[in-house]
Motif scaffolding. Structure first.
Motif, PDB file in Angstrom:
ATOM      1  N   VAL A 117     -13.263  -0.831  -1.375  1.00  0.00           N
ATOM      2  CA  VAL A 117     -13.045  -2.017  -0.534  1.00  0.00           C
ATOM      3  C   VAL A 117     -11.695  -2.653  -0.854  1.00  0.00           C
ATOM      4  O   VAL A 117     -10.996  -3.130   0.052  1.00  0.00           O
ATOM      5  CB  VAL A 117     -14.187  -3.032  -0.716  1.00  0.00           C
ATOM      6  N   GLY A 118     -11.312  -2.654  -2.133  1.00  0.00           N
ATOM      7  CA  GLY A 118     -10.018  -3.233  -2.513  1.00  0.00           C
ATOM      8  C   GLY A 118      -8.855  -2.515  -1.839  1.00  0.00           C
ATOM      9  O   GLY A 118      -7.949  -3.159  -1.278  1.00  0.00           O
ATOM     10  N   LEU A 119      -8.866  -1.181  -1.881  1.00  0.00           N
ATOM     11  CA  LEU A 119      -7.818  -0.414  -1.193  1.00  0.00           C
ATOM     12  C   LEU A 119      -7.891  -0.626   0.318  1.00  0.00           C
ATOM     13  O   LEU A 119      -6.860  -0.712   0.997  1.00  0.00           O
ATOM     14  CB  LEU A 119      -7.969   1.076  -1.514  1.00  0.00           C
ATOM     15  N   ALA A 120      -9.120  -0.730   0.823  1.00  0.00           N
ATOM     16  CA  ALA A 120      -9.287  -0.932   2.269  1.00  0.00           C
ATOM     17  C   ALA A 120      -8.730  -2.284   2.705  1.00  0.00           C
ATOM     18  O   ALA A 120      -8.209  -2.408   3.816  1.00  0.00           O
ATOM     19  CB  ALA A 120     -10.764  -0.824   2.648  1.00  0.00           C
ATOM     20  N   ILE A 121      -8.844  -3.313   1.854  1.00  0.00           N
ATOM     21  CA  ILE A 121      -8.283  -4.627   2.180  1.00  0.00           C
ATOM     22  C   ILE A 121      -6.774  -4.512   2.387  1.00  0.00           C
ATOM     23  O   ILE A 121      -6.214  -5.033   3.358  1.00  0.00           O
ATOM     24  CB  ILE A 121      -8.593  -5.651   1.068  1.00  0.00           C
ATOM     25  N   ILE A 122      -6.120  -3.799   1.449  1.00  0.00           N
ATOM     26  CA  ILE A 122      -4.659  -3.621   1.559  1.00  0.00           C
ATOM     27  C   ILE A 122      -4.312  -2.867   2.839  1.00  0.00           C
ATOM     28  O   ILE A 122      -3.403  -3.261   3.590  1.00  0.00           O
ATOM     29  CB  ILE A 122      -4.126  -2.867   0.323  1.00  0.00           C
ATOM     30  N   LEU A 123      -5.050  -1.785   3.112  1.00  0.00           N
ATOM     31  CA  LEU A 123      -4.767  -0.985   4.304  1.00  0.00           C
ATOM     32  C   LEU A 123      -5.137  -1.729   5.584  1.00  0.00           C
ATOM     33  O   LEU A 123      -4.528  -1.512   6.633  1.00  0.00           O
ATOM     34  CB  LEU A 123      -5.512   0.348   4.225  1.00  0.00           C
ATOM     35  N   ARG A 124      -6.136  -2.614   5.513  1.00  0.00           N
ATOM     36  CA  ARG A 124      -6.482  -3.440   6.675  1.00  0.00           C
ATOM     37  C   ARG A 124      -5.328  -4.376   7.040  1.00  0.00           C
ATOM     38  O   ARG A 124      -5.043  -4.592   8.209  1.00  0.00           O
ATOM     39  CB  ARG A 124      -7.737  -4.274   6.387  1.00  0.00           C
ATOM     40  N   ILE A 125      -4.702  -4.936   6.008  1.00  0.00           N
ATOM     41  CA  ILE A 125      -3.567  -5.831   6.246  1.00  0.00           C
ATOM     42  C   ILE A 125      -2.411  -5.050   6.874  1.00  0.00           C
ATOM     43  O   ILE A 125      -1.742  -5.524   7.799  1.00  0.00           O
ATOM     44  CB  ILE A 125      -3.131  -6.512   4.930  1.00  0.00           C
ATOM     45  N   VAL A 126      -2.182  -3.825   6.365  1.00  0.00           N
ATOM     46  CA  VAL A 126      -1.157  -2.950   6.961  1.00  0.00           C
ATOM     47  C   VAL A 126      -1.517  -2.632   8.407  1.00  0.00           C
ATOM     48  O   VAL A 126      -0.661  -2.680   9.298  1.00  0.00           O
ATOM     49  CB  VAL A 126      -1.014  -1.646   6.147  1.00  0.00           C
ATOM     50  N   LEU A 127      -2.802  -2.315   8.634  1.00  0.00           N
ATOM     51  CA  LEU A 127      -3.274  -2.017   9.995  1.00  0.00           C
ATOM     52  C   LEU A 127      -3.098  -3.217  10.905  1.00  0.00           C
ATOM     53  O   LEU A 127      -2.710  -3.074  12.077  1.00  0.00           O
ATOM     54  CB  LEU A 127      -4.749  -1.598   9.950  1.00  0.00           C
ATOM     55  N   LEU A 128      -3.383  -4.402  10.392  1.00  0.00           N
ATOM     56  CA  LEU A 128      -3.186  -5.636  11.167  1.00  0.00           C
ATOM     57  C   LEU A 128      -1.740  -5.769  11.604  1.00  0.00           C
ATOM     58  O   LEU A 128      -1.453  -6.049  12.784  1.00  0.00           O
ATOM     59  CB  LEU A 128      -3.597  -6.840  10.322  1.00  0.00           C
ATOM     60  N   PHE A 129      -0.811  -5.557  10.666  1.00  0.00           N
ATOM     61  CA  PHE A 129       0.618  -5.657  10.980  1.00  0.00           C
ATOM     62  C   PHE A 129       1.005  -4.620  12.034  1.00  0.00           C
ATOM     63  O   PHE A 129       1.729  -4.930  12.991  1.00  0.00           O
ATOM     64  CB  PHE A 129       1.442  -5.449   9.706  1.00  0.00           C
ATOM     65  N   VAL A 130       0.503  -3.382  11.876  1.00  0.00           N
ATOM     66  CA  VAL A 130       0.816  -2.311  12.833  1.00  0.00           C
ATOM     67  C   VAL A 130       0.273  -2.638  14.217  1.00  0.00           C
ATOM     68  O   VAL A 130       0.964  -2.461  15.232  1.00  0.00           O
ATOM     69  CB  VAL A 130       0.240  -0.962  12.331  1.00  0.00           C
ATOM     70  N   LEU A 131      -0.971  -3.137  14.269  1.00  0.00           N
ATOM     71  CA  LEU A 131      -1.573  -3.451  15.562  1.00  0.00           C
ATOM     72  C   LEU A 131      -0.850  -4.594  16.265  1.00  0.00           C
ATOM     73  O   LEU A 131      -0.697  -4.590  17.491  1.00  0.00           O
ATOM     74  CB  LEU A 131      -3.060  -3.808  15.379  1.00  0.00           C
ATOM     75  N   LEU A 132      -0.415  -5.585  15.486  1.00  0.00           N
ATOM     76  CA  LEU A 132       0.330  -6.693  16.088  1.00  0.00           C
ATOM     77  C   LEU A 132       1.648  -6.209  16.686  1.00  0.00           C
ATOM     78  O   LEU A 132       2.114  -6.740  17.697  1.00  0.00           O
ATOM     79  CB  LEU A 132       0.609  -7.770  15.028  1.00  0.00           C
ATOM     80  N   GLN A 133       2.235  -5.185  16.062  1.00  0.00           N
ATOM     81  CA  GLN A 133       3.510  -4.669  16.542  1.00  0.00           C
ATOM     82  C   GLN A 133       3.343  -3.619  17.639  1.00  0.00           C
ATOM     83  O   GLN A 133       4.136  -3.567  18.583  1.00  0.00           O
ATOM     84  CB  GLN A 133       4.288  -4.036  15.367  1.00  0.00           C
ATOM     85  N   ASP A 173     -12.389  -2.997  15.401  1.00  0.00           N
ATOM     86  CA  ASP A 173     -13.077  -4.014  16.199  1.00  0.00           C
ATOM     87  C   ASP A 173     -12.853  -5.415  15.653  1.00  0.00           C
ATOM     88  O   ASP A 173     -12.568  -6.346  16.404  1.00  0.00           O
ATOM     89  CB  ASP A 173     -14.579  -3.726  16.257  1.00  0.00           C
ATOM     90  N   SER A 174     -13.019  -5.561  14.328  1.00  0.00           N
ATOM     91  CA  SER A 174     -12.893  -6.888  13.738  1.00  0.00           C
ATOM     92  C   SER A 174     -11.461  -7.419  13.870  1.00  0.00           C
ATOM     93  O   SER A 174     -11.255  -8.607  14.144  1.00  0.00           O
ATOM     94  CB  SER A 174     -13.314  -6.869  12.268  1.00  0.00           C
ATOM     95  N   ILE A 175     -10.471  -6.536  13.702  1.00  0.00           N
ATOM     96  CA  ILE A 175      -9.077  -6.972  13.814  1.00  0.00           C
ATOM     97  C   ILE A 175      -8.718  -7.326  15.256  1.00  0.00           C
ATOM     98  O   ILE A 175      -8.086  -8.352  15.527  1.00  0.00           O
ATOM     99  CB  ILE A 175      -8.117  -5.894  13.266  1.00  0.00           C
ATOM    100  N   LEU A 176      -9.153  -6.494  16.198  1.00  0.00           N
ATOM    101  CA  LEU A 176      -8.866  -6.772  17.604  1.00  0.00           C
ATOM    102  C   LEU A 176      -9.569  -8.040  18.074  1.00  0.00           C
ATOM    103  O   LEU A 176      -9.011  -8.836  18.850  1.00  0.00           O
ATOM    104  CB  LEU A 176      -9.280  -5.582  18.482  1.00  0.00           C
ATOM    105  N   SER A 177     -10.802  -8.263  17.601  1.00  0.00           N
ATOM    106  CA  SER A 177     -11.527  -9.489  17.941  1.00  0.00           C
ATOM    107  C   SER A 177     -10.832 -10.699  17.326  1.00  0.00           C
ATOM    108  O   SER A 177     -10.734 -11.759  17.959  1.00  0.00           O
ATOM    109  CB  SER A 177     -12.973  -9.409  17.443  1.00  0.00           C
ATOM    110  N   ALA A 178     -10.348 -10.535  16.086  1.00  0.00           N
ATOM    111  CA  ALA A 178      -9.627 -11.619  15.411  1.00  0.00           C
ATOM    112  C   ALA A 178      -8.319 -11.931  16.138  1.00  0.00           C
ATOM    113  O   ALA A 178      -7.922 -13.096  16.258  1.00  0.00           O
ATOM    114  CB  ALA A 178      -9.348 -11.232  13.967  1.00  0.00           C
TER     115      ALA A 178
END
Length: 279
Positions: free
Chosen positions: A51-67, A149-154
């Motif tokens: 989960v710790g590694l996934a948190i970091i990669l989620r933040i990276v994914l968030l940045f990528v999706l926003l861009q 889903d959670s990132i797109l909903s957010a």
């Protein structure tokens, strides 16, 4: 920064963390079951690391999706001339479909092993030797699948905010949601290990999670079979099915317990009758 300190932003942050928790239930169940494949003394470490590694990669994914959100949503492969199947495949739909297929495969495989007790004993021994790295990798990969889903909903909840406050607020929500998931994953896993009978229920719920992801991926890909659209399973339906399964499991468990108690009482009565007849 002023936009982050408003009452509206704090309420949005609360809603984002709540969203992470609600949408993360299926992910939490997968983490709890997958971590049991690691050596017992490493299982808590595996959940925290995954989960710790996934948190970091989620933040990276968030940045990528926003861009690059349009690249995940625009179709890259389409078929409309076929009368049997039609689709508009996007990056988002492909990831969700692949995740659904993998989870259904995992659930069916584990259920099958449970049905074959001798085979299950062999597999259980093999699973205990599964490397920590392998289990962590799968937890991280599936965590990212569930993240979309959670990132797109957010992103939809914070669409009226400026880019930087939106990024900061969603990052805080991801970190808080991840920490909550680490705590809850340990508790769910401990519960399943102490109550093995509920592991079957968990696997069937995981199977339904896979079906839900397949329906969602099919809907995102505008998938049609013989002209019929693939409809997405709603979260309300998903939770209703889970509640129904839990109630059935509880009722069946109580009923089975009563039957065993009744049989024990009958056996005892027969024994007492036989002892009385001997005298």
């Amino acid at each position: 920064m002023e936009q982050l300190l408003t009452l509206d932003s704090l309420f949005t942050l609360f809603m984002l963390v709540l969203l992470q928790a609600v949408l993360g239930f299926d992910n939490l169940l997968y983490i709890s079951l997958e971590s049991q494949k690691a050596p017992k003394d490493k299982q808590s470490y595996v959940r925290k690391m995954g989960v710790g590694l996934a948190i970091i990669l989620r933040i990276v994914l968030l940045f990528v999706l926003l861009q690059l959100i349009q690249y995940f949503q625009n179709p890259f492969l389409s078929m409309h001339s076929n009368t049997i199947v039609e689709f508009d495949l996007t990056g988002h739909s492909l990831i969700v479909l692949a995740g659904g297929i993998f989870i259904i495969y995992t659930a069916v495989k584990e259920i099958w092993h449970m049905m074959l007790m001798k085979e299950h004993e062999k597999v259980e021994g093999a699973q205990s030797k599964k490397s920590v790295k392998s289990v962590v990798t799968w937890i991280v990969v599936m965590n990212l699948v569930f993240s979309f889903d959670s990132i797109l909903s957010a992103m939809a909840l914070t669409s009226d905010m400026d880019y930087m406050p939106q990024l900061i607020l969603m990052t805080i929500a991801i970190v808080l949601g991840g920490l909550l998931m680490i705590v809850m994953a340990d508790k769910v896993s401990d519960f399943l290990q102490k109550n093995k009978m509920y592991e079957v229920l968990g696997l069937f719920i995981l199977f339904i999670v896979g079906i839900m992801l397949l329906s969602e991926g099919g809907h995102l890909a505008k998938l049609k079979f013989f002209g019929n659209d693939v409809e997405q399973m709603s979260k309300a339906t998903f939770y209703f099915v889970i509640i129904t399964l839990v109630i059935i499991d509880i009722v069946q468990g109580r009923y089975q317990k009563n039957l065993l108690a009744k049989k024990a009482a009958q056996d005892k009565a027969i024994e007492e009758k036989q002892e009385a007849s001997d005298f």
